[in-house]
Design an enzyme around this catalytic site. Structure first.
Site, PDB file in Angstrom:
ATOM      1  N   GLU A   1       1.073  -1.274   0.092  1.00  0.00           N
ATOM      2  CA  GLU A   1      -0.152   0.033   0.428  1.00  0.00           C
ATOM      3  C   GLU A   1       0.829   0.928   0.317  1.00  0.00           C
ATOM      4  O   GLU A   1       0.406   2.381  -0.815  1.00  0.00           O
ATOM      5  CB  GLU A   1      -0.870   0.042   1.436  1.00  0.00           C
ATOM      6  CG  GLU A   1      -1.632   0.964   1.344  1.00  0.00           C
ATOM      7  CD  GLU A   1      -2.323   1.445   3.377  1.00  0.00           C
ATOM      8  OE1 GLU A   1      -3.076   2.619   2.820  1.00  0.00           O
ATOM      9  OE2 GLU A   1      -2.155   0.061   3.484  1.00  0.00           O
TER      10      GLU A   1
ATOM     11  N   ASP B   1       0.630   4.088  -2.859  1.00  0.00           N
ATOM     12  CA  ASP B   1       0.377   5.172  -2.469  1.00  0.00           C
ATOM     13  C   ASP B   1       1.091   5.967  -3.784  1.00  0.00           C
ATOM     14  O   ASP B   1       0.777   7.152  -4.702  1.00  0.00           O
ATOM     15  CB  ASP B   1       0.648   6.047  -1.616  1.00  0.00           C
ATOM     16  CG  ASP B   1       0.109   7.328  -1.091  1.00  0.00           C
ATOM     17  OD1 ASP B   1      -1.488   7.610  -1.245  1.00  0.00           O
ATOM     18  OD2 ASP B   1       0.917   8.081  -1.130  1.00  0.00           O
TER      19      ASP B   1
ATOM     20  N   GLU C   1      -4.193   0.564  -3.845  1.00  0.00           N
ATOM     21  CA  GLU C   1      -2.994   0.890  -4.109  1.00  0.00           C
ATOM     22  C   GLU C   1      -2.249  -0.508  -4.495  1.00  0.00           C
ATOM     23  O   GLU C   1      -1.860  -0.153  -5.052  1.00  0.00           O
ATOM     24  CB  GLU C   1      -2.895   1.367  -2.664  1.00  0.00           C
ATOM     25  CG  GLU C   1      -3.672   2.829  -3.135  1.00  0.00           C
ATOM     26  CD  GLU C   1      -3.386   3.928  -2.311  1.00  0.00           C
ATOM     27  OE1 GLU C   1      -3.408   5.534  -2.302  1.00  0.00           O
ATOM     28  OE2 GLU C   1      -2.936   3.718  -0.681  1.00  0.00           O
TER      29      GLU C   1
END
Length: 245
Positions: free
Chosen positions: A49, A53, A124
């Site tokens: 994640e 991002d 993500e």
């Protein structure tokens, strides 16, 4: 080795994304991208994640540069902030039924208040897995770009790119040469949310803000931060003032 049933689920996800499974795919990382931290504290998608991002922000920045390079930097920044928000990313994730593919504890799955955050985090992480499979955006841009276009078009149809405080200020200055005044209410003076409490669905206390123009309260809003509550109040006031004519 990935369980055959899980492999079929991952294949269906790629097919839904329009990605040919014959492409170079790091299946282990893709599988890991869909493991929620509630399932395992050591083997989960947290790190992916984090990487995803940055992948998302860069992919979005590239798309904005290719399609809206004539816009000012401030406007591009506002667009990107909206496009990479949890709300937009969760909506995209929902299109691909990502919540069904996430491996998580029963408690997490039953937590309806966390759906948006886990969907956004999951997508993500998937973006990271796809990027790390090829070290480029070849498995990402073809399906992500249309979602960015749809979200951007929707945002640009809203006043001041969805910044209701700015839109309200422009209206009140034009109409009365006045600036809106925001007042944050004491929690004891705030109204509840209609369910007998003054907290959000996740138990977090909500701020309540009124916006006044020309000695009249035109809107009231709530949010998990004062800034969010001000935006909510401004949206109400803007609608009221526009309806007034």
């Amino acid at each position: 080795m990935i369980d055959p049933r899980r492999q079929r689920e991952l294949n269906r996800l790629l097919a839904h994304l329009g990605i040919d499974s014959s492409h170079k795919i790091n299946w282990q990382i893709l599988d890991l991208s869909l493991v929620h931290p509630s399932y395992s504290t050591t083997t989960n998608n947290d790190v992916l994640e984090f990487v995803g991002d940055s992948v998302l922000r860069l992919a979005t920045s590239m798309w904005l540069h290719e399609n809206y390079s004539d816009r000012k930097v401030g406007e591009l920044a506002a667009l990107r902030s909206h496009l990479v928000s949890d709300r937009v990313i969760a909506e995209i994730a929902a299109v691909y039924d990502l919540d069904r593919l996430l491996v998580m504890s029963n408690a997490a799955r039953n937590d309806a208040t966390a759906v948006r955050s886990r969907l956004a985090a999951g997508l993500e992480a998937v973006l990271a897995a796809l990027y790390l499979s090829t070290n480029d955006f070849s498995l990402i841009r073809s399906w992500l770009d249309p979602h960015l276009e749809q979200a951007a078009q929707k945002l640009m149809s809203e006043p001041a790119l969805g910044n209701y405080k700015v839109a309200l200020q422009e209206l009140t200055q034009a109409r009365w040469k006045l600036l809106p005044q925001y007042q944050t209410l004491d929690p004891q003076d705030a109204e509840d949310d209609g369910a007998g409490n003054k907290t959000g669905t996740d138990g977090q206390e909500l701020f309540t803000v009124e916006v006044w123009v020309a000695d009249r309260c035109w809107g009231k809003g709530q949010g998990k931060s004062i800034k969010a509550a001000q935006q909510a109040a401004a949206a109400v006031a803007l609608q009221a003032l526009q309806a007034r004519g």
